[in-house]
Design a protein around this motif. Structure first.
Motif, PDB file in Angstrom:
ATOM      1  N   PRO A 103      -1.375 -10.955  18.016  1.00  0.00           N
ATOM      2  CA  PRO A 103      -1.661 -10.398  16.687  1.00  0.00           C
ATOM      3  C   PRO A 103      -0.431  -9.708  16.099  1.00  0.00           C
ATOM      4  N   ILE A 104      -0.326  -9.747  14.786  1.00  0.00           N
ATOM      5  CA  ILE A 104       0.747  -9.019  14.104  1.00  0.00           C
ATOM      6  C   ILE A 104       0.231  -7.595  13.898  1.00  0.00           C
ATOM      7  N   ASP A 105       0.670  -6.698  14.779  1.00  0.00           N
ATOM      8  CA  ASP A 105       0.114  -5.343  14.780  1.00  0.00           C
ATOM      9  C   ASP A 105       1.244  -4.303  14.846  1.00  0.00           C
ATOM     10  N   PRO A 106       2.001  -4.166  13.779  1.00  0.00           N
ATOM     11  CA  PRO A 106       3.156  -3.266  13.819  1.00  0.00           C
ATOM     12  C   PRO A 106       2.760  -1.797  13.909  1.00  0.00           C
ATOM     13  N   ASP A 107       3.608  -1.023  14.586  1.00  0.00           N
ATOM     14  CA  ASP A 107       3.599   0.418  14.405  1.00  0.00           C
ATOM     15  C   ASP A 107       4.388   0.708  13.127  1.00  0.00           C
ATOM     16  N   ILE A 108       3.923   1.694  12.376  1.00  0.00           N
ATOM     17  CA  ILE A 108       4.673   2.127  11.191  1.00  0.00           C
ATOM     18  C   ILE A 108       4.894   3.626  11.344  1.00  0.00           C
ATOM     19  N   PRO A 109       5.927   4.005  12.134  1.00  0.00           N
ATOM     20  CA  PRO A 109       6.161   5.414  12.424  1.00  0.00           C
ATOM     21  C   PRO A 109       7.104   6.072  11.419  1.00  0.00           C
ATOM     22  N   ASN A 110       7.148   7.388  11.503  1.00  0.00           N
ATOM     23  CA  ASN A 110       8.088   8.179  10.720  1.00  0.00           C
ATOM     24  C   ASN A 110       9.468   8.054  11.354  1.00  0.00           C
ATOM     25  N   ASP A 111      10.465   7.711  10.554  1.00  0.00           N
ATOM     26  CA  ASP A 111      11.834   7.573  11.030  1.00  0.00           C
ATOM     27  C   ASP A 111      12.576   8.910  10.896  1.00  0.00           C
ATOM     28  N   GLY A 112      11.901  10.006  11.224  1.00  0.00           N
ATOM     29  CA  GLY A 112      12.525  11.316  11.179  1.00  0.00           C
ATOM     30  C   GLY A 112      12.772  11.822   9.777  1.00  0.00           C
ATOM     31  N   GLY A 113      11.891  11.471   8.857  1.00  0.00           N
ATOM     32  CA  GLY A 113      12.173  11.689   7.448  1.00  0.00           C
ATOM     33  C   GLY A 113      11.627  12.947   6.822  1.00  0.00           C
ATOM     34  N   LYS A 114      11.138  12.800   5.581  1.00  0.00           N
ATOM     35  CA  LYS A 114      10.934  13.934   4.691  1.00  0.00           C
ATOM     36  C   LYS A 114       9.517  14.016   4.145  1.00  0.00           C
ATOM     37  N   PHE A 115       8.535  13.661   4.920  1.00  0.00           N
ATOM     38  CA  PHE A 115       7.167  13.732   4.424  1.00  0.00           C
ATOM     39  C   PHE A 115       6.741  15.182   4.211  1.00  0.00           C
ATOM     40  N   PRO A 116       6.039  15.455   3.117  1.00  0.00           N
ATOM     41  CA  PRO A 116       5.510  16.809   2.895  1.00  0.00           C
ATOM     42  C   PRO A 116       4.259  17.035   3.731  1.00  0.00           C
ATOM     43  N   PHE A 142       0.849  -1.188   0.000  1.00  0.00           N
ATOM     44  CA  PHE A 142       0.000   0.000   0.000  1.00  0.00           C
ATOM     45  C   PHE A 142       0.886   1.241   0.000  1.00  0.00           C
ATOM     46  N   GLY A 143       0.275   2.389  -0.278  1.00  0.00           N
ATOM     47  CA  GLY A 143       1.007   3.638  -0.293  1.00  0.00           C
ATOM     48  C   GLY A 143       1.007   4.294   1.076  1.00  0.00           C
ATOM     49  N   VAL A 144       2.186   4.762   1.506  1.00  0.00           N
ATOM     50  CA  VAL A 144       2.304   5.569   2.724  1.00  0.00           C
ATOM     51  C   VAL A 144       2.440   7.012   2.263  1.00  0.00           C
ATOM     52  N   ASN A 145       1.432   7.787   2.557  1.00  0.00           N
ATOM     53  CA  ASN A 145       1.327   9.138   2.016  1.00  0.00           C
ATOM     54  C   ASN A 145       1.825  10.211   2.970  1.00  0.00           C
ATOM     55  N   ALA A 146       1.572  10.065   4.275  1.00  0.00           N
ATOM     56  CA  ALA A 146       1.882  11.154   5.207  1.00  0.00           C
ATOM     57  C   ALA A 146       2.119  10.635   6.617  1.00  0.00           C
ATOM     58  N   ARG A 147       3.029  11.309   7.304  1.00  0.00           N
ATOM     59  CA  ARG A 147       3.239  11.155   8.739  1.00  0.00           C
ATOM     60  C   ARG A 147       3.580  12.532   9.284  1.00  0.00           C
ATOM     61  N   CYS A 148       3.285  12.751  10.548  1.00  0.00           N
ATOM     62  CA  CYS A 148       3.572  14.026  11.183  1.00  0.00           C
ATOM     63  C   CYS A 148       4.651  13.816  12.237  1.00  0.00           C
ATOM     64  N   GLY A 149       5.802  14.486  12.064  1.00  0.00           N
ATOM     65  CA  GLY A 149       6.874  14.357  13.041  1.00  0.00           C
ATOM     66  C   GLY A 149       7.239  12.902  13.267  1.00  0.00           C
ATOM     67  N   THR A 150       7.263  12.478  14.510  1.00  0.00           N
ATOM     68  CA  THR A 150       7.552  11.073  14.832  1.00  0.00           C
ATOM     69  C   THR A 150       6.273  10.301  15.132  1.00  0.00           C
ATOM     70  N   GLU A 151       5.180  10.746  14.535  1.00  0.00           N
ATOM     71  CA  GLU A 151       3.875  10.124  14.750  1.00  0.00           C
ATOM     72  C   GLU A 151       3.911   8.614  14.533  1.00  0.00           C
ATOM     73  N   ARG A 152       3.285   7.907  15.472  1.00  0.00           N
ATOM     74  CA  ARG A 152       3.143   6.451  15.341  1.00  0.00           C
ATOM     75  C   ARG A 152       1.757   6.128  14.801  1.00  0.00           C
ATOM     76  N   GLN A 153       1.680   5.111  14.002  1.00  0.00           N
ATOM     77  CA  GLN A 153       0.380   4.613  13.568  1.00  0.00           C
ATOM     78  C   GLN A 153       0.396   3.101  13.734  1.00  0.00           C
ATOM     79  N   ARG A 154      -0.582   2.587  14.457  1.00  0.00           N
ATOM     80  CA  ARG A 154      -0.675   1.149  14.726  1.00  0.00           C
ATOM     81  C   ARG A 154      -1.530   0.487  13.655  1.00  0.00           C
ATOM     82  N   PHE A 155      -1.023  -0.602  13.106  1.00  0.00           N
ATOM     83  CA  PHE A 155      -1.707  -1.360  12.064  1.00  0.00           C
ATOM     84  C   PHE A 155      -2.069  -2.744  12.597  1.00  0.00           C
TER      85      PHE A 155
END
Length: 212
Positions: A187-200, A159-172
């Motif tokens: 359950p397989i429920d990863p966090d997919i957080p921003n690794d300090g990157g370059k999201f617009p 799937f496409g990862v479009n946006a994250r804010c700062g070091t925001e975590r999102q649980r899947f």
């Protein structure tokens, strides 16, 4: 097992939207393959191998074709290693750094699959179009849309990862049938957080959650 399944099952979490967001321009692919490590304590045996493996200069179509044919393109980078996450040490976490395609695969040597007839992954909370366009890769590379696998044998989604804010975590929440593994697993429920990157981000005037 049924060869074709209607997408009528319900799953926990929020489904990913299907429509491509304005401004989504992926620059890389982030790939994680989950396998089972039976030497680890019960409930912690699902591990990434590799995890957050970054490939650039390749289309998602060519990457999926390579995986279907047993090839793993070499990594151009590896984001913060799962398990070294200072916020919460969870080996199943996946890290992203900018707009990308995110691919999750299940080890084909194990007896598990994304459940037919339901989305292979959802978000615990509603993140709107921060993530979008879930696709299920069926055996021999046939694609099924975000409603879920059309039959047995699906071990890869993207799937496409479009946006994250700062070091925001999102649980899947991964909708995986682990009943034949012979293990009792969480359950397989990863966090997919921003690794300090370059999201617009914020996009289109959308505020960061902590700013609301």
């Amino acid at each position: 097992m049924n060869s074709e399944t209607e997408t009528t099952a319900t799953v926990p979490g929020v489904k990913l939207p299907k429509d491509r967001p304005d401004g989504f321009e992926p620059v890389e692919i982030v790939y994680t393959r989950y396998t089972v490590d039976r030497t680890k304590p019960e409930g912690k045996r699902i591990v990434p191998q590799p995890g957050s493996h970054v490939v650039r200069g390749m289309t998602i179509e060519d990457f999926i074709d390579a995986r279907v044919n047993g090839r793993l393109p070499p990594a151009d980078d590896t984001y913060q290693q799962a398990g070294n996450d200072s916020g919460e040490k969870r080996p199943i976490n996946i890290f992203v750094s900018e707009q990308c395609w995110l691919v999750i695969e299940l080890d084909e040597k194990e007896k598990w699959q994304f459940k037919p007839g339901a989305p292979g992954i959802t978000t615990r909370d509603d993140h709107q179009d921060d993530n979008w366009g879930l696709m299920h890769v069926m055996p021999r590379g046939k694609l099924a849309d975000g409603d879920g696998p059309t039959g047995d044998g699906c071990r890869m989604i993207y799937f496409g990862v479009n946006a994250r804010c700062g070091t925001e975590r999102q649980r899947f929440i991964c909708n995986v049938d682990v009943s034949q593994l012979g293990l009792r697993e969480d359950p397989i429920d990863p966090d997919i957080p921003n690794d300090g990157g370059k999201f617009p981000y914020p996009l289109w005037g959308k505020p960061c959650p902590e700013d609301e």
